[in-house]
Design a protein around this motif. Structure first.
Motif, PDB file in Angstrom:
ATOM      1  N   ARG A  20       1.075  -1.218  -0.021  1.00 12.41           N
ATOM      2  CA  ARG A  20       0.011   0.005  -0.088  1.00 12.41           C
ATOM      3  C   ARG A  20       0.808   1.140  -0.002  1.00 12.41           C
ATOM      4  O   ARG A  20       2.012   1.347   0.837  1.00 12.41           O
ATOM      5  N   LEU A  21       0.522   2.019  -0.885  1.00 14.21           N
ATOM      6  CA  LEU A  21       1.517   3.526  -1.078  1.00 14.21           C
ATOM      7  C   LEU A  21       0.663   4.574  -0.678  1.00 14.21           C
ATOM      8  O   LEU A  21      -0.642   4.625  -1.278  1.00 14.21           O
ATOM      9  N   GLN A  22       1.104   5.624   0.097  1.00 17.38           N
ATOM     10  CA  GLN A  22       0.481   6.788   0.391  1.00 17.38           C
ATOM     11  C   GLN A  22       1.746   7.781  -0.024  1.00 17.38           C
ATOM     12  O   GLN A  22       2.734   7.675   0.011  1.00 17.38           O
ATOM     13  N   GLY A  23       1.194   9.064  -0.329  1.00 19.95           N
ATOM     14  CA  GLY A  23       2.131  10.142  -0.537  1.00 19.95           C
ATOM     15  C   GLY A  23       2.467  10.231  -1.990  1.00 19.95           C
ATOM     16  O   GLY A  23       3.591  10.934  -2.288  1.00 19.95           O
ATOM     17  N   PHE A  24       1.796   9.282  -2.889  1.00 19.39           N
ATOM     18  CA  PHE A  24       2.592   9.184  -4.309  1.00 19.39           C
ATOM     19  C   PHE A  24       2.408  10.513  -5.364  1.00 19.39           C
ATOM     20  O   PHE A  24       3.036  10.614  -5.890  1.00 19.39           O
ATOM     21  N   PHE A  25       1.362  11.454  -5.070  1.00 19.93           N
ATOM     22  CA  PHE A  25       1.078  12.515  -5.672  1.00 19.93           C
ATOM     23  C   PHE A  25       2.067  13.634  -5.374  1.00 19.93           C
ATOM     24  O   PHE A  25       2.956  14.140  -6.421  1.00 19.93           O
ATOM     25  N   LYS A  26       2.510  13.766  -4.250  1.00 23.05           N
ATOM     26  CA  LYS A  26       3.795  14.699  -3.869  1.00 23.05           C
ATOM     27  C   LYS A  26       4.984  14.104  -4.451  1.00 23.05           C
ATOM     28  O   LYS A  26       6.078  14.846  -4.753  1.00 23.05           O
ATOM     29  N   THR A  27       5.158  12.632  -4.335  1.00 25.33           N
ATOM     30  CA  THR A  27       6.256  11.932  -4.842  1.00 25.33           C
ATOM     31  C   THR A  27       6.600  12.267  -6.216  1.00 25.33           C
ATOM     32  O   THR A  27       7.654  12.513  -6.759  1.00 25.33           O
ATOM     33  N   VAL A  28       5.595  12.209  -7.136  1.00 24.46           N
ATOM     34  CA  VAL A  28       5.565  12.579  -8.438  1.00 24.46           C
ATOM     35  C   VAL A  28       6.069  13.810  -8.724  1.00 24.46           C
ATOM     36  O   VAL A  28       6.824  14.263  -9.565  1.00 24.46           O
ATOM     37  N   ASP A  29       5.573  14.906  -8.088  1.00 26.90           N
ATOM     38  CA  ASP A  29       5.920  16.241  -8.058  1.00 26.90           C
ATOM     39  C   ASP A  29       7.365  16.312  -7.820  1.00 26.90           C
ATOM     40  O   ASP A  29       8.064  17.161  -8.582  1.00 26.90           O
ATOM     41  N   GLN A  30       7.930  15.765  -6.680  1.00 28.39           N
ATOM     42  CA  GLN A  30       9.345  15.517  -6.494  1.00 28.39           C
ATOM     43  C   GLN A  30      10.246  15.166  -7.356  1.00 28.39           C
ATOM     44  O   GLN A  30      11.284  15.539  -7.712  1.00 28.39           O
ATOM     45  N   LEU A  31       9.761  13.921  -8.171  1.00 24.25           N
ATOM     46  CA  LEU A  31      10.591  13.380  -9.157  1.00 24.25           C
ATOM     47  C   LEU A  31      10.328  14.255 -10.476  1.00 24.25           C
ATOM     48  O   LEU A  31      11.660  14.146 -11.039  1.00 24.25           O
ATOM     49  N   ARG A  32       9.511  14.926 -10.617  1.00 22.53           N
ATOM     50  CA  ARG A  32       9.414  15.799 -11.707  1.00 22.53           C
ATOM     51  C   ARG A  32      10.427  16.931 -11.347  1.00 22.53           C
ATOM     52  O   ARG A  32      11.202  17.404 -12.312  1.00 22.53           O
ATOM     53  N   ASP A  33      10.421  17.652 -10.367  1.00 22.65           N
ATOM     54  CA  ASP A  33      11.125  18.646  -9.931  1.00 22.65           C
ATOM     55  C   ASP A  33      12.682  18.309  -9.869  1.00 22.65           C
ATOM     56  O   ASP A  33      13.464  19.017 -10.163  1.00 22.65           O
TER      57      ASP A  33
END
Length: 180
Positions: A118-131
């Motif tokens: 189970r994963l949580q925090g994936f939206f912010k993770t995608v943003d950080q990976l983009r940044d």
């Protein structure tokens, strides 16, 4: 506090606790907790810090009663020995991974296994990976759309969660059918 250094790398751990015990049936239980772990290598945009890690479970079938040499590991594997992870939690802010599963050794003594995660925090993770330049902007947007379709929002208003199978085989990690 613990610090390990090698050629150009450093691992720092503020707090690490390992409890392990041989059970009467031959299983070897373990309970590992750690906080504030600075890894030697991180992911661009995510950094190198794990805020916490929890691993609990057992090695079955009299693991390491003789030794941990190659021949002993092969014998343990052939007797059906597995590493059962009853609880796993890894916090790599903002991503939190929780799950359980089983690992074993293949014919080449490489780890193979299957987990429910189970994963949580994936939206912010995608943003950080983009940044961090790991994911291109359009790919990040598409990833967030797909993650949004796969995620579930708890009725109590907690963070969005995705449940997915993770498998480890042929020295690669797969999330569902996707090789990571």
């Amino acid at each position: 506090n613990m610090q390990l250094e090698g050629e150009g790398t450093s691992l720092q751990i503020k707090d690490l606790d390992l409890k392990a015990e041989r059970q009467p049936n031959g299983d070897y239980t373990y309970d590992l907790t750690g906080e504030n772990i600075n890894l030697p290598v991180g992911i661009s945009g995510m950094g190198k810090r794990l805020s916490d890690i929890i691993l609990r479970g057992k090695f079955t079938q009299n693991f390491a009663t003789e030794s941990t040499k190659k021949e002993a590991l092969a014998q343990w594997r052939d007797q059906g020995g597995t590493l059962e992870v009853e609880r796993m939690q890894i916090s790599y802010d903002p991503l939190v991974l929780q799950g359980n599963g089983t690992l074993a050794l293949d014919g080449n003594l490489q780890l193979v296994g299957a987990f429910s995660a189970r994963l949580q925090g994936f939206f912010k993770t995608v943003d950080q990976l983009r940044d961090g330049g790991i994911i291109r902007g359009p790919d990040a947007s598409m990833a967030k759309v797909v993650l949004g379709m796969l995620s579930k929002h708890p009725r109590n208003g907690g963070p969005a969660t995705i449940s997915l199978p993770l498998t480890l085989q042929e020295q690669a990690l797969f999330a569902g059918p996707v090789r990571l």
